[in-house]
Design a protein around this motif. Structure first.
Motif, short mmCIF file in Angstrom:
data_model
loop_
_atom_site.label_atom_id
_atom_site.label_comp_id
_atom_site.label_asym_id
_atom_site.label_seq_id
_atom_site.Cartn_x
_atom_site.Cartn_y
_atom_site.Cartn_z
N ARG A 64 1.46 -5.50 0.84
CA ARG A 64 1.96 -6.07 -0.42
C ARG A 64 3.49 -6.04 -0.41
O ARG A 64 4.11 -5.12 -0.94
N PRO A 65 4.15 -7.03 0.23
CA PRO A 65 5.61 -7.05 0.20
C PRO A 65 6.13 -7.11 -1.24
O PRO A 65 5.58 -7.85 -2.07
N PHE A 66 7.13 -6.32 -1.53
CA PHE A 66 7.74 -6.25 -2.86
C PHE A 66 6.71 -5.84 -3.93
O PHE A 66 6.89 -6.15 -5.11
N GLU A 67 5.61 -5.21 -3.49
CA GLU A 67 4.54 -4.77 -4.39
C GLU A 67 3.96 -5.96 -5.16
O GLU A 67 3.54 -5.83 -6.33
N GLN A 68 3.91 -7.11 -4.51
CA GLN A 68 3.36 -8.31 -5.13
C GLN A 68 2.08 -8.70 -4.40
O GLN A 68 2.01 -8.65 -3.17
N VAL A 96 10.95 -11.54 3.53
CA VAL A 96 9.56 -11.09 3.51
C VAL A 96 9.23 -10.25 4.74
O VAL A 96 8.58 -9.19 4.65
N LEU A 97 9.71 -10.67 5.91
CA LEU A 97 9.40 -9.96 7.15
C LEU A 97 10.09 -8.58 7.20
O LEU A 97 9.51 -7.62 7.71
N VAL A 101 9.13 -2.72 7.20
CA VAL A 101 9.27 -1.37 6.65
C VAL A 101 7.90 -0.76 6.38
O VAL A 101 7.63 0.40 6.71
N GLN A 102 7.00 -1.55 5.79
CA GLN A 102 5.67 -1.04 5.46
C GLN A 102 4.85 -0.77 6.72
O GLN A 102 4.12 0.22 6.80
N THR A 131 3.43 -0.61 15.06
CA THR A 131 4.54 -1.34 15.65
C THR A 131 4.57 -2.77 15.12
O THR A 131 3.52 -3.42 15.03
N PHE A 132 5.74 -3.27 14.78
CA PHE A 132 5.85 -4.64 14.30
C PHE A 132 5.45 -5.59 15.43
O PHE A 132 5.86 -5.43 16.58
N PRO A 133 4.62 -6.59 15.16
CA PRO A 133 4.07 -7.45 16.22
C PRO A 133 5.11 -8.35 16.87
O PRO A 133 6.14 -8.69 16.28
#
Length: 534
Positions: free
Chosen positions: A16-20, A92-93, A98-99, A106-108
């Protein structure tokens, strides 16, 4: 005895980026700084317009245009469509990274991007929108990932229902023909997909066959504009004002994220109207969502007096800035009337029929058995009732599935499932570089009657099609032909001694059907002097 292993996907974890729950594709600048998503919807001091149409513009503009055509995004900053897209995706990325890292992952290095089907717009060259979109998305994501690939949104929907939700109707060992409708904010994407009897993937080959696809720009934003027009014209008593309003709306066409450069082409009176109409559109979106959330009975004859109505504030005179405001109620009954007459009757119904007709040419009488729904606009649940009423012949053997989960997440979850399946099979998954409309070719030598030839492929990997006039059947994998020529041989009824007219068509045998023609601009070649014919 060895037992084939099957991939079972029990859960898709959603960040949930930005808790959205879903991040709207919106961006707003203040100088060079910017905010995205819900934050961009809030009007801020010293900020520019809220841009929300850049996704569609990525397909309308060529790579050069999208990168070089700068527009004023704030009082002190200019940005291209690709630049805005890059800013939005970067925000967004970074939040997503961070999450992911906080969870110990690991980030893809690879990413799979959902894309609308090749958007069909009147007068546009078919397929060009999608080519522009892919090119501009790759530019916007450059430096973020090592590998960027794409999957049409309806295919992601199909993957979710079949392997993520694992709906009992789509059970293993049962063949289906699925009509997939992805009804989002910008487009309605339609696809027909045929499965084999074996439900899960096998290393022997693909288990799903896309037969037809169509996409039109008539979804959430389109609904909002039709509602806003209805409210505006009901409040305007003067016939001349109504006529002038219609002229401006026809001139602007799209009010999504209208930039200062586009407004500069308008007169002062027109600019004021546009600003007032954009404000009305934002209120209509909120009113639409609130009303839909209050409706419990979605039958087309339901008494909706108990549903919530919403007061919409609009300018009494839309051609005056900061004039008196009036309040007009938007009621559920009127929302239903506008959706049925202005959206369903005028746009959606025929588009869905066309996709079904294209697929029926290859289904050999096999009926559609299931309809899969996705996208935020599917929460307007009259869509299901209108399908049942107006397409009951085409869908007489089909069950239309509804789910309790959030329709907005279906595409994202389907993408994740396709990624898992590609990793599991070490290959293309179910829809790797396949055609989803058959490619037909009409030839007319020397202005005579059209020839629908039998084309014989000269490359061994190309499929042989017995149908006259068809170069590539639907579901043809083209992965092996990247940067390689594809050649066929055919016999014409007469030699093209002066010229040869040609028309590439998707699932159509009518060169006058411009929505199905790939090469609208160039469609003939001259025969060189002294050419010998075999």
């Amino acid at each position: 005895m060895a037992v084939d292993k099957k991939l079972l996907i029990s859960q898709v974890k959603v960040l949930r980026p930005f808790e959205q729950q879903a991040v709207p594709t919106k961006i707003r600048y203040s100088g060079k700084k910017f905010v995205v998503g819900r934050d961009a919807e809030v009007v801020q001091e010293d900020s520019g317009s809220c841009f929300e149409n850049f996704k569609v513009e990525l397909g309308r503009l060529s790579r050069t245009q999208a990168q070089t055509a700068l527009q004023n995004v704030s009082s002190r900053h200019r940005r291209s469509v690709v630049g805005m897209t890059m800013d939005f995706l970067t925000a967004v990325l970074e939040e997503t990274k961070v999450q992911i890292q906080a969870g110990g992952d690991t980030f893809p290095k690879k990413v799979l991007v959902a894309e609308p089907l090749s958007l069909e717009e009147e007068g546009a060259v078919s397929g060009q929108w999608l080519a522009n979109y892919r090119s501009n998305i790759r530019t916007a994501l450059s430096g973020q990932f090592e590998d960027i690939d794409f999957l049409p949104e309806p295919f992601a929907v199909f993957q979710y229902y079949r392997y993520g939700l694992r709906h009992p109707i789509l059970a293993e060992g049962q063949k289906h023909v699925a009509l997939v409708l992805d009804f989002g904010g910008g487009t309605l994407d339609i696809s027909v997909i045929e499965t084999t009897a074996d439900g899960d993937i096998s290393h022997g080959g693909k288990n799903s066959r896309p037969l037809s696809a169509k996409s039109i720009p008539a979804a959430g934003f389109y609904i909002n504009q039709r509602l806003a027009e209805d409210i505006l014209f009901s409040a305007l008593p003067n016939k001349d004002d109504k006529a002038n309003a219609r002229k401006i709306i026809a001139k602007v066409k799209s009010f999504q994220g209208l930039g200062d450069d586009e407004k500069s082409l308008l007169g002062d009176r027109e600019k004021v109207f546009v600003d007032n109409f954009v404000d009305l559109l934002a209120q209509v979106e909120s009113a639409k969502v609130r009303i839909c959330n209050s409706i419990s009975d979605w039958s087309l004859s339901a008494n909706l007096h108990g549903a919530v109505s919403h007061l919409v504030r609009l300018a009494e005179d839309p051609f005056i800035r900061d004039g008196r405001k009036i309040e007009v109620p938007l009621r559920a009954e009127r929302l239903r009337e506008v959706f049925e007459s202005r959206v369903w009757d005028e746009k959606l119904r025929e588009a869905i029929k066309t996709a079904i007709t294209r697929a029926q040419q290859e289904l050999s009488g096999v009926p559609i058995s299931v309809v899969l729904l996705s996208g935020g606009s599917t929460n307007i649940r009259w869509l299901k009732r209108l399908l049942e009423r107006d397409l009951k012949i085409q869908l007489q053997h089909a069950e239309i599935l509804e789910i309790s989960e959030n329709y907005q997440e279906v595409v994202a979850k389907g993408l994740a499932i396709e990624c898992a399946r590609q990793f599991y099979t070490e290959g293309d998954g179910d829809f790797g570089a396949v055609t989803y409309n058959r490619l037909n070719l009409a030839l007319r030598p020397d202005g005579k009657d059209i020839d629908w030839c039998n084309f014989r492929p000269l490359e061994a990997e190309l499929p042989r099609c017995e149908d006259s006039g068809t170069l590539l059947p639907s579901s043809t994998s083209l992965r092996a032909f990247l940067d390689r020529p594809m050649r066929w041989k055919a016999r014409l009824s007469s030699a093209p001694r002066t010229d040869l007219e040609y028309h590439y068509l998707k699932s159509s045998f009518d060169p006058t059907d411009l929505n199905s023609v790939h090469n609208i601009v160039g469609n003939s070649v001259r025969t060189p002097r002294g050419t010998a014919f075999g």
